[in-house]
Design a protein around this motif. Sequence first.
Motif: not given
Length: 388
Positions: A187-195, A130-146, A247-249
Amino acid sequence: MLPAKPSRPIGALRCSPVARACGMIALVLIPVLTVAAILAFPLRPHVPKVPVRPQVPKVRLEAPVQPGQDLRFYVVGSSNAAWQNWVDQVHSSLGRLGYNLDLPHTDIPGETDAPTKRTPKCQDSATYESLRTPRLALQGWSSWGFAYESEDDCNAEGFRTIAGWNVSCTNGWACTEKYRGDVPYLPPSTIAKGVRGAHVVVLANFVNDGKTAMYCPGACFGSGVVPDLVDTTEISAETLKHTIRAIHAEDPEVVVLVLARYPDAKQVVFVNDRNLEQVNAINAAVREHVEKEPNTHFVDVIFPMGINVFQTLNRGHANCRGDKILTNSVIEAMYKRGVISVGANMSGDDSCLIHADCESLDHACCQRSALCYMNPEGGCAAYGPGLQ
C-alpha cells in the motif's frame, strides 16, 4: 749518426690522399643525412600531461541540507535496487561530500539494506560495501505493485483497470504467482509512513512496466487488447502519481525524484539501439506527467552507445559503469533541485561520458566519465565494468 726525427703531435698523423678525400666527403654528408633523418622521422613533441585538478565542489548556499548535517534518502525500486550497486554508491558519495547520512530502518514490508544478490565487484567497492542503505528492492515488480491500498478492485480473473487497460494484480516478474515473493502488494500509505521525514525519495520502480508488454503481455494484461511498449506510459504515469500523492499526503516536504528507465541491453553488455527511441519516448512522456506533481522531478539518465555498461552476472542490469552514471544522475538532481548545498564537481559535457584517456582528464570530466573514476590517491584512473 742521423738526427732524430722530430716527434709528431697527437692527431697530426699523416693521411693518404684517398683518406683525406673520404674525410671531406663525410664532413659534407653527415649534416645532410642528419637533416634528412629529422625530416623523415621527426621527434615526437613533448605533450605535457594535464594535471588532475583537486575537487572543487559546487555550492548552493540556499539549500536546506549543508555538509555536516543529517541527510536522509530512500529508494523504491525493483531488481535494479537489489542486483546493482548504485543505491549504496549514492550513500557513499554523499558521505564523501560531507553529509551525515541518517538512514533508519522502516516498517515497510520487503525492505532490505543491501543488495539481495551478488553484484559486480567494482574498483571502488571498499567505499560502500560495508554500508547499510535501507531500500525497497522487489525483483520483477512494476510500478503498480506500489500504488494500491488493497486488492479489492481486482476482478475474479485477477485484473484491475489502470488507465483503461487490464493489468494483473499479481506482482512479480511476468505477473506470475511463483515470483511474487513474501509481499503480495505494498500500500502506498505504508510506504509514505515509512519515508516520512526523508529529504529525498527516489522512485526507480517503473522500469519493468514496459518490459511486461514486451515479454509477457498475456500474463500481465490478459487475453484481450494489450498495450505495446509505449502504451505502458499511461499505466506508469497513473500508478506513479498514486505513490507520489500518498508520500506527499504524509509529508509534503519530501522531494520525490523519479528515475528514468535506462535503456535495454543488446549483445549482453551494450545499449540496445533498436528500441532506444521508444525508451526515450517513454521517459519523455512519464516526465511530462510526474513533473506536474508538486515537489516532484524527473531524473534523466544517459547510457553511452558502444560502451560496456551492462552486467554479464545479472543480465539486463547495469554494471559498475552504468551504476556510476545512475549515482551521478541522482546526486546531480539532488543538487539542482536544491536539496543539498554541495554537489559533486562534475562536467555537464555529455562527451565526457565516453572519455577513456583518464590520466589526462580534469576532475570534472573524470567524474562524469563512465570509463574513469577518482582513485584513492586522488588521480583519475580507468574504471572497469566490475568483477563478475
